[in-house]
Design an enzyme around this catalytic site. Structure first.
Site, PDB file in Angstrom:
ATOM      1  N   GLU A 149      25.385 -29.865  45.807  1.00 42.11           N
ATOM      2  CA  GLU A 149      25.594 -29.076  47.025  1.00 42.11           C
ATOM      3  C   GLU A 149      24.277 -28.818  47.751  1.00 42.11           C
ATOM      4  O   GLU A 149      23.239 -28.619  47.129  1.00 42.11           O
ATOM      5  CB  GLU A 149      26.228 -27.730  46.639  1.00 42.11           C
ATOM      6  CG  GLU A 149      26.520 -26.804  47.801  1.00 42.11           C
ATOM      7  CD  GLU A 149      27.206 -25.524  47.370  1.00 42.11           C
ATOM      8  OE1 GLU A 149      27.619 -24.756  48.246  1.00 42.11           O
ATOM      9  OE2 GLU A 149      27.338 -25.300  46.143  1.00 42.11           O
ATOM     10  N   GLU A 255      35.249 -19.822  50.491  1.00 47.98           N
ATOM     11  CA  GLU A 255      34.091 -19.237  49.833  1.00 47.98           C
ATOM     12  C   GLU A 255      33.380 -18.312  50.827  1.00 47.98           C
ATOM     13  O   GLU A 255      32.225 -18.511  51.179  1.00 47.98           O
ATOM     14  CB  GLU A 255      33.142 -20.331  49.332  1.00 47.98           C
ATOM     15  CG  GLU A 255      32.149 -19.813  48.290  1.00 47.98           C
ATOM     16  CD  GLU A 255      31.133 -20.857  47.871  1.00 47.98           C
ATOM     17  OE1 GLU A 255      31.004 -21.083  46.656  1.00 47.98           O
ATOM     18  OE2 GLU A 255      30.462 -21.435  48.751  1.00 47.98           O
TER      19      GLU A 255
END
Length: 274
Positions: A149, A255
């Site tokens: 990520e 998220e």
């Protein structure tokens, strides 16, 4: 709509104890969830703690679709993949995460790279290569993918991977060195937006390399429609680029931090998707 939405229960429903969150998510209509490392700073939690975590998911009827390896987020770290002093702890957590993934059917395991250590960047690259080789090898045994990520430099100034290009370059480096074929990009649209990346260009060019997508609005990391991003257009771009449930992917993880602080108040934007 051919996207599938799951809820990150490490950042949502935090008004409840962690083991109560799957039931709350199910009551809110979600059947899938993801977590950051759910065992604090313990690389090897007790069997009792692992069983309690799995039971909370099973009892709620919520499937696990994403899990971080040990990340130490609670103590200000941004992952341990490249941190020499914690290589052993990271490897230990790989075994635990893969075992949980095998039991739950989870097939996305996120490996946060870790903060830059001045004067030791090249050593960190070597450590990251070794750790990601171990993680991908373990994950491949159950058909799982290891995700890498990019984070934004505003909130994580010491994190070295802050763009799609940087993440893909690291994935390519590790894949070339190890032969791993199960590394993919975790495309967090919030972090990329904070870095002023062209999200539509990124989706069009690289959606085939996305293993998972996460979302939050900018700049406050709230729910969609609380900030500046056009999520209707972004969701359309993802599906048009082939990131869909039909392709075997298509999970979009929520998220975000609810703008009111109350999770159940933050789902109105989903009504327009039905």
């Amino acid at each position: 709509m051919t996207l599938r939405f799951d809820i990150n229960l490490s950042i949502l429903f935090t008004e409840l104890p962690l083991l109560e969150r799957p039931a709350a998510a199910r009551a809110a209509g979600f059947t899938a969830a993801e977590f950051w490392w759910p065992f604090g700073t313990e690389a090897v939690p007790s069997d009792k703690d692992v069983d309690a975590f799995l039971a909370a998911l099973d009892d709620a009827g919520v499937s696990l679709v994403g899990l971080n390896f040990l990340d130490d987020l609670s103590v200000g770290s941004r992952g341990l993949v490249s941190v020499p002093e914690h290589a052993g702890r990271f490897r230990d957590s790989v075994d635990v995460a893969v075992a949980i993934a095998e039991r739950t059917g989870c097939r996305n395991l996120n490996a946060l790279y870790g903060n830059r250590i001045e004067g030791r960047v090249e050593h960190q690259r070597d450590v990251a290569l070794e750790n990601l080789a171990a993680a991908t090898a373990a994950a491949s045994r159950i058909g799982a993918t290891v995700l890498l990520e990019a984070l934004n430099a505003i909130e994580s100034p010491a994190y070295p991977i802050t763009s799609t290009a940087a993440a893909l370059a690291e994935i390519d480096r590790v894949s070339a060195a190890t032969g791993a074929t199960n590394l993919a990009f975790l495309c967090d649209l919030y972090h990329l937006a904070r870095m002023e990346e062209d999200l539509f260009a990124t989706i069009a060019a690289h959606a085939d390399r996305f293993g998972h997508v996460q979302i939050a609005d900018t700049p406050a990391r709230g729910e969609p429609d609380s900030g500046a991003l056009d999520f209707s257009a972004l969701f359309k771009a993802l599906t048009e680029a082939g990131y869909t449930a039909e392709s075997g992917r298509g999970w979009v993880g929520l998220e975000y931090k609810p703008s009111t602080g109350i999770t159940t108040d933050s789902f109105e934007w989903m009504e327009s998707l039905s």
